[in-house]
Design a protein around this motif. Structure first.
Motif, PDB file in Angstrom:
ATOM      1  N   PRO A  17      15.707 -13.835  25.768  1.00 17.04           N
ATOM      2  CA  PRO A  17      14.751 -13.822  24.657  1.00 17.04           C
ATOM      3  C   PRO A  17      14.951 -12.613  23.756  1.00 17.04           C
ATOM      4  O   PRO A  17      15.182 -11.496  24.244  1.00 17.04           O
ATOM      5  N   ASP A  18      14.914 -12.832  22.458  1.00 22.46           N
ATOM      6  CA  ASP A  18      15.128 -11.791  21.446  1.00 22.46           C
ATOM      7  C   ASP A  18      16.533 -11.203  21.500  1.00 22.46           C
ATOM      8  O   ASP A  18      16.798 -10.184  20.866  1.00 22.46           O
TER       9      ASP A  18
ATOM     10  N   ALA B 256      18.837  -3.574  25.035  1.00 23.30           N
ATOM     11  CA  ALA B 256      17.421  -3.894  25.236  1.00 23.30           C
ATOM     12  C   ALA B 256      16.511  -3.102  24.312  1.00 23.30           C
ATOM     13  O   ALA B 256      15.345  -3.456  24.132  1.00 23.30           O
ATOM     14  N   GLY B 257      17.015  -2.014  23.720  1.00 21.21           N
ATOM     15  CA  GLY B 257      16.147  -1.168  22.916  1.00 21.21           C
ATOM     16  C   GLY B 257      15.338  -0.238  23.807  1.00 21.21           C
ATOM     17  O   GLY B 257      15.646  -0.047  24.986  1.00 21.21           O
ATOM     18  N   ASN B 258      14.279   0.288  23.283  1.00 25.03           N
ATOM     19  CA  ASN B 258      13.484   1.279  24.007  1.00 25.03           C
ATOM     20  C   ASN B 258      12.519   0.601  24.972  1.00 25.03           C
ATOM     21  O   ASN B 258      11.306   0.639  24.823  1.00 25.03           O
ATOM     22  N   ARG B 259      13.105  -0.066  25.992  1.00 25.11           N
ATOM     23  CA  ARG B 259      12.296  -0.793  26.969  1.00 25.11           C
ATOM     24  C   ARG B 259      12.804  -0.506  28.361  1.00 25.11           C
ATOM     25  O   ARG B 259      13.994  -0.278  28.577  1.00 25.11           O
ATOM     26  N   ASP B 260      11.892  -0.512  29.321  1.00 21.59           N
ATOM     27  CA  ASP B 260      12.270  -0.359  30.725  1.00 21.59           C
ATOM     28  C   ASP B 260      12.541  -1.694  31.388  1.00 21.59           C
ATOM     29  O   ASP B 260      13.203  -1.755  32.425  1.00 21.59           O
TER      30      ASP B 260
ATOM     31  N   ASN C 239      14.776  -5.143  35.249  1.00 24.95           N
ATOM     32  CA  ASN C 239      14.729  -3.739  34.864  1.00 24.95           C
ATOM     33  C   ASN C 239      15.963  -3.377  34.054  1.00 24.95           C
ATOM     34  O   ASN C 239      17.067  -3.850  34.341  1.00 24.95           O
ATOM     35  N   VAL C 240      15.765  -2.558  33.032  1.00 24.76           N
ATOM     36  CA  VAL C 240      16.856  -2.117  32.180  1.00 24.76           C
ATOM     37  C   VAL C 240      17.472  -0.851  32.768  1.00 24.76           C
ATOM     38  O   VAL C 240      16.754   0.098  33.117  1.00 24.76           O
ATOM     39  N   ALA C 241      18.797  -0.851  32.897  1.00 24.00           N
ATOM     40  CA  ALA C 241      19.500   0.304  33.440  1.00 24.00           C
ATOM     41  C   ALA C 241      19.617   1.399  32.378  1.00 24.00           C
ATOM     42  O   ALA C 241      19.192   1.231  31.225  1.00 24.00           O
ATOM     43  N   VAL C 242      20.197   2.543  32.763  1.00 27.76           N
ATOM     44  CA  VAL C 242      20.435   3.614  31.800  1.00 27.76           C
ATOM     45  C   VAL C 242      21.278   3.090  30.646  1.00 27.76           C
ATOM     46  O   VAL C 242      21.033   3.393  29.482  1.00 27.76           O
ATOM     47  N   ASP C 243      22.297   2.287  30.962  1.00 28.40           N
ATOM     48  CA  ASP C 243      23.052   1.560  29.949  1.00 28.40           C
ATOM     49  C   ASP C 243      22.210   0.350  29.553  1.00 28.40           C
ATOM     50  O   ASP C 243      21.986  -0.558  30.343  1.00 28.40           O
ATOM     51  N   GLU C 244      21.725   0.338  28.303  1.00 26.89           N
ATOM     52  CA  GLU C 244      20.763  -0.682  27.894  1.00 26.89           C
ATOM     53  C   GLU C 244      21.358  -2.077  27.773  1.00 26.89           C
ATOM     54  O   GLU C 244      20.631  -3.032  27.501  1.00 26.89           O
ATOM     55  N   THR C 245      22.649  -2.226  27.974  1.00 22.43           N
ATOM     56  CA  THR C 245      23.259  -3.556  27.996  1.00 22.43           C
ATOM     57  C   THR C 245      23.278  -4.132  29.407  1.00 22.43           C
ATOM     58  O   THR C 245      23.789  -5.239  29.609  1.00 22.43           O
ATOM     59  N   MET C 246      22.731  -3.411  30.371  1.00 20.82           N
ATOM     60  CA  MET C 246      22.735  -3.849  31.764  1.00 20.82           C
ATOM     61  C   MET C 246      21.317  -4.100  32.235  1.00 20.82           C
ATOM     62  O   MET C 246      20.399  -3.324  31.939  1.00 20.82           O
ATOM     63  N   ALA C 247      21.119  -5.213  32.959  1.00 22.57           N
ATOM     64  CA  ALA C 247      19.813  -5.573  33.512  1.00 22.57           C
ATOM     65  C   ALA C 247      19.926  -5.674  35.028  1.00 22.57           C
ATOM     66  O   ALA C 247      20.895  -6.239  35.552  1.00 22.57           O
TER      67      ALA C 247
END
Length: 291
Positions: free
Chosen positions: A124-125, A69-73, A93-101
């Protein structure tokens, strides 16, 4: 008491379709009595995984294996079942692991997914800026595993009110309803302190604008006390008709409150504050027009 901000939120590249998993009787199930955890999960050969988990009374739904997700919450995701049209994206919401939502409404999602069948997921993106990544998955039906996670957390196996959530806007409000007084929670006095956190809550509206029968749908961190603080603040919150006067219909709504300690922020925090200020400005204008 620490100072903080509480914010009430709000070209196509196609991946190869995921092959249906081999016929299985159910999702995989893990129980861990020591951690008070019950977890149901399924994985796909495109690298995605979906998990429903009850952990010490808190219920979560997570999709893993997504592009970072990059630098996003938060990140937008669109889900459609069967051949239904793809809806507008909702923020996860983005988890600590940015590949998890993390789903904002895990229990309604669990009750829907246990039916199995086709799942269309758009990110998206996800394939680069301006390019949407699409997955076409075949969900295995769950005869008991997902129900076990719901039961462990005291969530109903059937809730007819789930249908009311489908027509809500991005802010989680039914049509024709706006905030008159938003929840104003204090910083929670939990034993363990965090610099940030969030809680997602559903409530029923009342004809007088009071919110009732509120439920913490999900919160993070689980032991931060954010959900309980939001429930406490809801007693003073009010909603009203967007136009005119008169009693409100009894409808289900949901909202997220994000907590951020002063001095802690990133680009996503600043953008969310901007959206929150803009939403409050529109509400004030609508309220003045209604006077």
């Amino acid at each position: 008491m620490p100072r903080f901000r509480a914010l009430v939120c709000l070209p196509l590249l196609i991946a190869q379709p995921a092959s249906a998993q081999e016929a299985v009787a159910d999702w995989d199930l893990i129980r861990d009595d020591r951690q008070k955890m019950v977890m149901a999960y399924t994985v796909f050969d495109v690298g995605l995984g979906i998990t429903f988990r009850c952990l010490d009374g808190g219920f979560d739904a997570v999709i893993g294996g997504l592009p970072e997700a990059g630098n996003r919450d938060q990140r937008p995701l669109s889900l459609a079942f069967g051949d239904d049209p793809i809806p507008h994206a909702h923020l996860w919401n983005v988890a600590v692991d940015e590949t998890m939502a993390v789903s904002p409404l895990p229990a309604p999602l669990a009750r829907k997914m246990r039916e199995g069948g086709r799942l269309q997921l758009r990110v998206p993106d996800g394939a680069g800026e301006g390019r949407t990544l699409r997955y076409d998955l075949e969900l295995p039906a769950s005869s008991s595993a997902i129900d076990a996670t719901l039961t462990a957390c005291g969530r109903p196996l059937v809730d007819p009110r789930d249908a009311e959530l489908e027509g809500l806007d991005e802010q989680g409000l039914p049509g024709g309803i706006l905030w008159v007084r938003r929840p104003q929670p204090e910083w929670p006095s939990a034993r363990r302190q965090y610099a940030k956190g969030f809680a997602n809550v559903t409530c029923l509206t009342s004809p007088d604008g009071v919110l009732r029968d509120c439920v913490i749908e999900t919160e993070h961190p689980r032991d931060g006390g954010f959900g309980d603080e939001v429930l406490s603040s809801v007693r003073r919150a009010r909603v009203g008709p967007a136009e005119g006067e008169g009693p409100l219909p009894i409808r289900r709504m949901y909202f997220q409150v994000s907590f951020v300690m002063d001095g802690y922020s990133n680009a996503e925090d600043r953008e969310r504050r901007r959206r929150s200020r803009e939403a409050e400005r529109r509400e004030r204008e609508a309220a003045r027009q209604g006077d």
